[in-house]
Write a protein that holds these residues in place. Sequence first.
Motif, PDB file in Angstrom:
ATOM      1  N   ARG A  34       0.839  -1.206   0.000  1.00 49.09           N
ATOM      2  CA  ARG A  34       0.000   0.000   0.000  1.00 49.09           C
ATOM      3  C   ARG A  34       0.868   1.247   0.000  1.00 49.09           C
ATOM      4  O   ARG A  34       1.551   1.552   0.970  1.00 49.09           O
ATOM      5  N   PHE A  35       0.799   1.948  -1.093  1.00 54.42           N
ATOM      6  CA  PHE A  35       1.596   3.168  -1.229  1.00 54.42           C
ATOM      7  C   PHE A  35       0.807   4.328  -0.642  1.00 54.42           C
ATOM      8  O   PHE A  35       0.183   5.106  -1.366  1.00 54.42           O
ATOM      9  N   THR A  36       0.835   4.444   0.662  1.00 50.72           N
ATOM     10  CA  THR A  36       0.012   5.432   1.359  1.00 50.72           C
ATOM     11  C   THR A  36       0.531   6.853   1.156  1.00 50.72           C
ATOM     12  O   THR A  36       1.623   7.062   0.637  1.00 50.72           O
ATOM     13  N   ASP A  37      -0.280   7.810   1.581  1.00 56.12           N
ATOM     14  CA  ASP A  37       0.078   9.217   1.445  1.00 56.12           C
ATOM     15  C   ASP A  37       1.410   9.510   2.125  1.00 56.12           C
ATOM     16  O   ASP A  37       2.264  10.211   1.584  1.00 56.12           O
ATOM     17  N   LEU A  38       1.542   8.962   3.340  1.00 55.29           N
ATOM     18  CA  LEU A  38       2.748   9.230   4.106  1.00 55.29           C
ATOM     19  C   LEU A  38       3.974   8.702   3.383  1.00 55.29           C
ATOM     20  O   LEU A  38       4.991   9.391   3.245  1.00 55.29           O
ATOM     21  N   ARG A  39       3.893   7.471   2.918  1.00 54.61           N
ATOM     22  CA  ARG A  39       5.030   6.869   2.219  1.00 54.61           C
ATOM     23  C   ARG A  39       5.335   7.615   0.934  1.00 54.61           C
ATOM     24  O   ARG A  39       6.495   7.835   0.591  1.00 54.61           O
ATOM     25  N   ARG A  40       4.272   8.004   0.242  1.00 59.51           N
ATOM     26  CA  ARG A  40       4.472   8.783  -0.981  1.00 59.51           C
ATOM     27  C   ARG A  40       5.171  10.099  -0.649  1.00 59.51           C
ATOM     28  O   ARG A  40       6.110  10.500  -1.329  1.00 59.51           O
ATOM     29  N   LYS A  41       4.712  10.723   0.420  1.00 58.01           N
ATOM     30  CA  LYS A  41       5.292  12.013   0.804  1.00 58.01           C
ATOM     31  C   LYS A  41       6.786  11.874   1.106  1.00 58.01           C
ATOM     32  O   LYS A  41       7.600  12.687   0.655  1.00 58.01           O
ATOM     33  N   VAL A  42       7.147  10.839   1.868  1.00 53.02           N
ATOM     34  CA  VAL A  42       8.556  10.634   2.202  1.00 53.02           C
ATOM     35  C   VAL A  42       9.361  10.382   0.930  1.00 53.02           C
ATOM     36  O   VAL A  42      10.462  10.916   0.764  1.00 53.02           O
ATOM     37  N   PHE A  43       8.796   9.602   0.041  1.00 58.28           N
ATOM     38  CA  PHE A  43       9.484   9.332  -1.218  1.00 58.28           C
ATOM     39  C   PHE A  43       9.659  10.617  -2.017  1.00 58.28           C
ATOM     40  O   PHE A  43      10.732  10.888  -2.564  1.00 58.28           O
ATOM     41  N   GLU A  44       8.638  11.442  -2.034  1.00 55.29           N
ATOM     42  CA  GLU A  44       8.722  12.728  -2.742  1.00 55.29           C
ATOM     43  C   GLU A  44       9.805  13.612  -2.140  1.00 55.29           C
ATOM     44  O   GLU A  44      10.549  14.266  -2.861  1.00 55.29           O
ATOM     45  N   ILE A  45       9.872  13.607  -0.832  1.00 61.95           N
ATOM     46  CA  ILE A  45      10.901  14.411  -0.161  1.00 61.95           C
ATOM     47  C   ILE A  45      12.289  13.962  -0.598  1.00 61.95           C
ATOM     48  O   ILE A  45      13.153  14.783  -0.915  1.00 61.95           O
ATOM     49  N   LEU A  46      12.474  12.654  -0.643  1.00 58.24           N
ATOM     50  CA  LEU A  46      13.785  12.127  -1.045  1.00 58.24           C
ATOM     51  C   LEU A  46      14.090  12.482  -2.501  1.00 58.24           C
ATOM     52  O   LEU A  46      15.209  12.881  -2.836  1.00 58.24           O
ATOM     53  N   LEU A  47      13.077  12.352  -3.352  1.00 56.05           N
ATOM     54  CA  LEU A  47      13.265  12.680  -4.762  1.00 56.05           C
ATOM     55  C   LEU A  47      13.605  14.152  -4.930  1.00 56.05           C
ATOM     56  O   LEU A  47      14.518  14.525  -5.672  1.00 56.05           O
ATOM     57  N   MET A  48      12.852  14.973  -4.231  1.00 53.76           N
ATOM     58  CA  MET A  48      13.031  16.421  -4.297  1.00 53.76           C
ATOM     59  C   MET A  48      14.451  16.800  -3.915  1.00 53.76           C
ATOM     60  O   MET A  48      15.083  17.630  -4.567  1.00 53.76           O
ATOM     61  N   GLN A  49      14.917  16.192  -2.856  1.00 48.60           N
ATOM     62  CA  GLN A  49      16.225  16.543  -2.333  1.00 48.60           C
ATOM     63  C   GLN A  49      17.325  16.095  -3.294  1.00 48.60           C
ATOM     64  O   GLN A  49      18.290  16.819  -3.512  1.00 48.60           O
ATOM     65  N   GLY A  50      17.189  14.901  -3.830  1.00 52.25           N
ATOM     66  CA  GLY A  50      18.196  14.401  -4.759  1.00 52.25           C
ATOM     67  C   GLY A  50      19.529  14.096  -4.120  1.00 52.25           C
ATOM     68  O   GLY A  50      20.507  13.833  -4.805  1.00 52.25           O
ATOM     69  N   ARG A  51      19.576  14.176  -2.807  1.00 50.56           N
ATOM     70  CA  ARG A  51      20.785  13.875  -2.061  1.00 50.56           C
ATOM     71  C   ARG A  51      20.420  13.012  -0.864  1.00 50.56           C
ATOM     72  O   ARG A  51      19.273  12.975  -0.481  1.00 50.56           O
ATOM     73  N   PRO A  52      21.417  12.380  -0.259  1.00 45.95           N
ATOM     74  CA  PRO A  52      21.111  11.622   0.947  1.00 45.95           C
ATOM     75  C   PRO A  52      20.592  12.531   2.049  1.00 45.95           C
ATOM     76  O   PRO A  52      21.083  13.647   2.234  1.00 45.95           O
ATOM     77  N   MET A  53      19.572  12.061   2.756  1.00 46.16           N
ATOM     78  CA  MET A  53      19.007  12.820   3.862  1.00 46.16           C
ATOM     79  C   MET A  53      18.981  11.969   5.120  1.00 46.16           C
ATOM     80  O   MET A  53      18.630  10.795   5.059  1.00 46.16           O
ATOM     81  N   GLY A  54      19.292  12.566   6.228  1.00 46.99           N
ATOM     82  CA  GLY A  54      19.116  11.900   7.513  1.00 46.99           C
ATOM     83  C   GLY A  54      17.640  11.776   7.822  1.00 46.99           C
ATOM     84  O   GLY A  54      16.824  12.547   7.314  1.00 46.99           O
ATOM     85  N   ALA A  55      17.301  10.821   8.668  1.00 49.59           N
ATOM     86  CA  ALA A  55      15.898  10.608   9.013  1.00 49.59           C
ATOM     87  C   ALA A  55      15.303  11.861   9.638  1.00 49.59           C
ATOM     88  O   ALA A  55      14.141  12.189   9.418  1.00 49.59           O
TER      89      ALA A  55
END
Lengths: 145, 145
Positions: free
Chosen positions: A14-35
């Motif tokens: 289930r690709f929930t809103d929260l998971r999608r949002k986190v994935f979007e954040i990672l994509l947006m950043q394009g760099r490694p991010m700490g939790a």
Amino acid sequence: MTIAEERCNKDGARFTDLRRKVFEILLMQGRPMGAYAILEQLRDAGLSSQPPVAYRALEFLIAHDLAHKVERLNAFVACVNPGQTHAPAFMICRLCDGVAETHAEPARGALGATARAAGFQIEKTMVEAIGVCPSCVDVKERPDQ
Amino acid sequence: MTIAEERCNKDGARFTDLRRKVFEILLMQGRPMGAYAILEQLRDAGLSSQPPVAYRALEFLIAHDLAHKVERLNAFVACVNPGQTHAPAFMICRLCDGVAETHAEPARGALGATARAAGFQIEKTMVEAIGVCPSCVDVKERPDQ
DNA sequence: GACAGTAGCGCAATAATGTAACAGAAATCG
DNA sequence: CGATTTCTGTTACATTATTGCGCTACTGTC
Ligand SMILES: [Zn+2]
Ligand SMILES: [Zn+2]
Ligand SMILES: [Zn+2]
Ligand SMILES: [Zn+2]
């Protein structure tokens, strides 16, 4: 991009809103991010920002090959080829902490032979190269923040 | 074994009591140890047991190829071939957290070619394979403490 | 739709891992 | 010996990660 994730959805996940949002954040950043950097972004978006929220979403994304953990940095990065099961390798710049993902299967070569000889069953390999990226070849010192 | 360390001493490094003690602890254990587990041993030996003490000693041992950090476990392990500059690779058992050190140079193969093509200068590589060690092939679940 | 079962989420508390900064001790060198 | 550097002790703090619990939301069956 969001199309590829929907596809991954089809293996019962289930690709929930929260998971999608986190994935979007990672994509947006394009760099490694700490939790905790992800948590900040979640807070800004009005969502919950307790550590388990981020860690659970990341666990999901990693399990479905949408993101990876860069062990060396204790950070997370969106996969460049999401949804495909694969053996990623990272080139990590020690000056800017930038990361490039590529592909490597050390288990096919000498390491695999050693493992078989030792009776060790490899399930997954992590390859992270530390060095200097093209943008930083001139830099001498670590700028640091 | 302590003979080999004395040799490493000859490149201008001071193999102090504290550093020797930490190295001995790692050798004695024969398994990866967290920094705080090392600190406990140091406390038992009557030495100082503040985190920086362990981390500094470990930093030294790693710099002189007497020990390695296993990134996946956030733990440290004595090198099986101390004092030689080399590119270690680890096979980590996900059931018992045991580690076997071997040797790998992924930078010589496809990864090296990719890096050169991208203009990335590799200085060091980290290779860690996750799987199941020979002693644990029968075990189904993680015993966990 | 009612219901049970499951998976996901919110939240609090805490554990585990790692660093910065500074003062004192000890080795090294002139 | 004094000057310099390196190492150690200690305090305090920063960062990263997990456990536990209860509630909510979805999924399927009846
Ligand atoms: Zn990937
Ligand atoms: Zn860089
Ligand atoms: Zn080694
Ligand atoms: Zn094992």
